[in-house]
Write a protein that holds these residues in place. Structure first.
Motif, short mmCIF file in Angstrom:
data_model
loop_
_atom_site.label_atom_id
_atom_site.label_comp_id
_atom_site.label_asym_id
_atom_site.label_seq_id
_atom_site.Cartn_x
_atom_site.Cartn_y
_atom_site.Cartn_z
N HIS A 69 23.05 72.71 50.35
CA HIS A 69 22.82 73.36 49.06
C HIS A 69 21.41 73.10 48.54
N SER A 70 20.62 72.28 49.26
CA SER A 70 19.36 71.78 48.71
C SER A 70 18.36 72.89 48.43
N ASN A 71 18.42 74.00 49.19
CA ASN A 71 17.40 75.03 49.01
C ASN A 71 17.62 75.87 47.76
N VAL A 72 18.70 75.62 47.01
CA VAL A 72 18.89 76.38 45.77
C VAL A 72 18.70 75.49 44.54
N TYR A 73 18.30 74.25 44.72
CA TYR A 73 18.00 73.40 43.58
C TYR A 73 16.54 73.56 43.17
N HIS A 74 16.32 73.57 41.86
CA HIS A 74 14.98 73.64 41.30
C HIS A 74 14.84 72.53 40.26
N THR A 75 13.61 72.10 40.01
CA THR A 75 13.40 71.06 39.01
C THR A 75 13.61 71.62 37.62
N THR A 76 13.85 70.75 36.66
CA THR A 76 14.00 71.18 35.28
C THR A 76 12.74 71.90 34.80
N GLU A 77 11.57 71.45 35.26
CA GLU A 77 10.31 72.10 34.87
C GLU A 77 10.30 73.55 35.33
N GLU A 78 10.73 73.80 36.57
CA GLU A 78 10.78 75.18 37.07
C GLU A 78 11.74 76.03 36.24
N ILE A 79 12.90 75.45 35.94
CA ILE A 79 13.90 76.20 35.18
C ILE A 79 13.40 76.50 33.78
N ASN A 80 12.68 75.57 33.19
CA ASN A 80 12.16 75.79 31.84
C ASN A 80 11.13 76.92 31.80
N ASN A 81 10.55 77.24 32.97
CA ASN A 81 9.59 78.35 33.03
C ASN A 81 10.25 79.71 33.21
N ILE A 82 11.57 79.71 33.44
CA ILE A 82 12.28 80.97 33.60
C ILE A 82 12.42 81.65 32.25
N GLU A 83 12.09 82.90 32.19
CA GLU A 83 12.22 83.66 30.94
C GLU A 83 13.66 84.14 30.81
N LEU A 84 14.39 83.55 29.88
CA LEU A 84 15.79 83.91 29.68
C LEU A 84 15.87 84.99 28.61
N PRO A 85 16.41 86.16 28.95
CA PRO A 85 16.48 87.24 27.96
C PRO A 85 17.53 86.95 26.90
N GLY A 86 17.28 87.44 25.69
CA GLY A 86 18.29 87.37 24.63
C GLY A 86 18.51 85.96 24.12
N SER A 87 19.74 85.71 23.68
CA SER A 87 20.09 84.44 23.07
C SER A 87 20.05 83.30 24.08
N SER A 88 19.68 82.12 23.60
CA SER A 88 19.67 80.95 24.47
C SER A 88 21.03 80.29 24.54
N ALA A 89 22.00 80.77 23.77
CA ALA A 89 23.36 80.24 23.83
C ALA A 89 23.93 80.48 25.22
N PRO A 90 24.51 79.46 25.85
CA PRO A 90 24.98 79.64 27.23
C PRO A 90 26.19 80.55 27.34
N CYS A 91 26.24 81.32 28.41
CA CYS A 91 27.45 82.03 28.78
C CYS A 91 28.34 81.07 29.56
N GLY A 92 29.60 81.39 29.65
CA GLY A 92 30.51 80.55 30.40
C GLY A 92 30.73 81.05 31.81
N LEU A 93 30.97 80.14 32.72
CA LEU A 93 31.46 80.46 34.06
C LEU A 93 32.74 79.65 34.21
N LEU A 94 33.88 80.35 34.06
CA LEU A 94 35.18 79.69 33.94
C LEU A 94 35.99 79.87 35.21
N TYR A 95 36.26 78.76 35.89
CA TYR A 95 37.16 78.78 37.04
C TYR A 95 38.57 78.51 36.51
N LEU A 96 39.45 79.51 36.58
CA LEU A 96 40.79 79.40 36.03
C LEU A 96 41.83 79.59 37.13
N GLY A 97 43.02 79.04 36.91
CA GLY A 97 44.11 79.15 37.87
C GLY A 97 45.04 77.97 37.73
N ASN A 98 46.03 77.90 38.57
CA ASN A 98 47.00 76.81 38.51
C ASN A 98 46.46 75.55 39.15
#
Length: 274
Positions: free
Chosen positions: A29-58
């Protein structure tokens, strides 16, 4: 500045907000990790409030294993036990490149829904409702497992309860058929199971991905599972989920719903034989 591109070899667009990654333990999985500095440079459109990614089931369908696979590390506890391991809602923040661009995302590890103990079910309902309340705008990954390749009735009972309560949106929903036996999957299995899911859920063209059971030391198998999982998640669009009614899982209702699902399964199988 412009958003940094993921490495060309990366099959994924998950960018967890975490610098403390043990490289040697998570090479797959290492090739998909980025540093916090790199992520902070990403331009996030719209609200900064996070969306959810919900894994649901039994309980027991492997949700926590999939969450940890998504993160590339054992962030949440898993175990082979008769009772559920996850008792309360946990989360990790990251950035996900969905089809319309990068989105700050809160990845939830949530208890299962149906248990033998009604008190536990009531607690699990509260935890699921808590996740939707924190991040109503979400992508929902519904995870189910099979018995002898056949979709379990109780998993469809849980899906129907969630769908009735939150009216799951097709554009933000995907289904994972998890813990499959690679050796026993026939060439027609995926097509037949997708058709069965459409018949049982009443949702046409719902995105489904199939994940084989993988040993912890099977690096190639884990990478394949991750690729298959993210390939379908990245096509989803986060949507607003409003609670329309309580999750109705009284013991008598569960029993009645199981019988209804069993009847639907039988009807589908009769139609397939024609």
């Amino acid at each position: 500045g412009s958003a940094p591109s993921p490495p060309p070899s990366s099959p994924s667009s998950l960018l967890p907000l975490d610098d403390d990654v043990e490289q040697q333990q998570h090479d797959f999985h290492s090739n998909v990790y980025h540093t916090t500095e790199e992520i902070n440079n990403i331009e996030l459109p719209g609200s900064s409030a996070p969306c959810g990614l919900l894994y649901l089931g039994n309980s027991g369908v492997g949700k926590t294993w999939l969450v940890n696979l998504t993160l590339g590390k054992e962030a949440f506890r898993t175990a082979y036990e008769s009772s559920s391991v996850t008792k309360s809602t946990e989360h990790v923040d990251m950035v996900v490149n969905y089809s319309r661009g990068p989105v700050m995302t809160r990845l939830f590890n949530i208890p299962g829904l149906i248990e033998n103990n009604h008190e536990v079910i009531e607690n699990n309902k509260v935890e699921i409702q808590k996740a939707f309340a924190v991040c109503p705008v979400s992508v929902v990954v519904f995870v189910l497992s099979v018995t002898g390749g056949r979709i379990r009735d109780e998993d469809m009972v849980a899906f129907e309860a969630l769908n009735k309560s939150y009216r799951l949106k097709q554009e933000s929903l995907c289904i994972v058929v998890n813990q499959l036996n690679r050796e026993k999957r026939t060439p027609e299995y995926e097509r037949e199971t997708k058709s069965r899911l459409e018949a049982l859920t009443g949702i046409s063209s719902v995105p489904v991905t199939f994940i084989n059971e993988v040993d912890d030391d099977d690096v190639a198998g884990r990478q394949e599972a991750l690729d298959d999982l993210l390939r379908v998640i990245e096509t989803r669009l986060p949507a607003d989920h409003v609670k329309h009614c309580d999750l109705d899982l009284q013991p008598d209702k569960i029993g009645k719903a199981r019988l209804e699902v069993k009847a639907k399964q039988g009807e589908f199988e009769r139609m397939e034989e024609v």
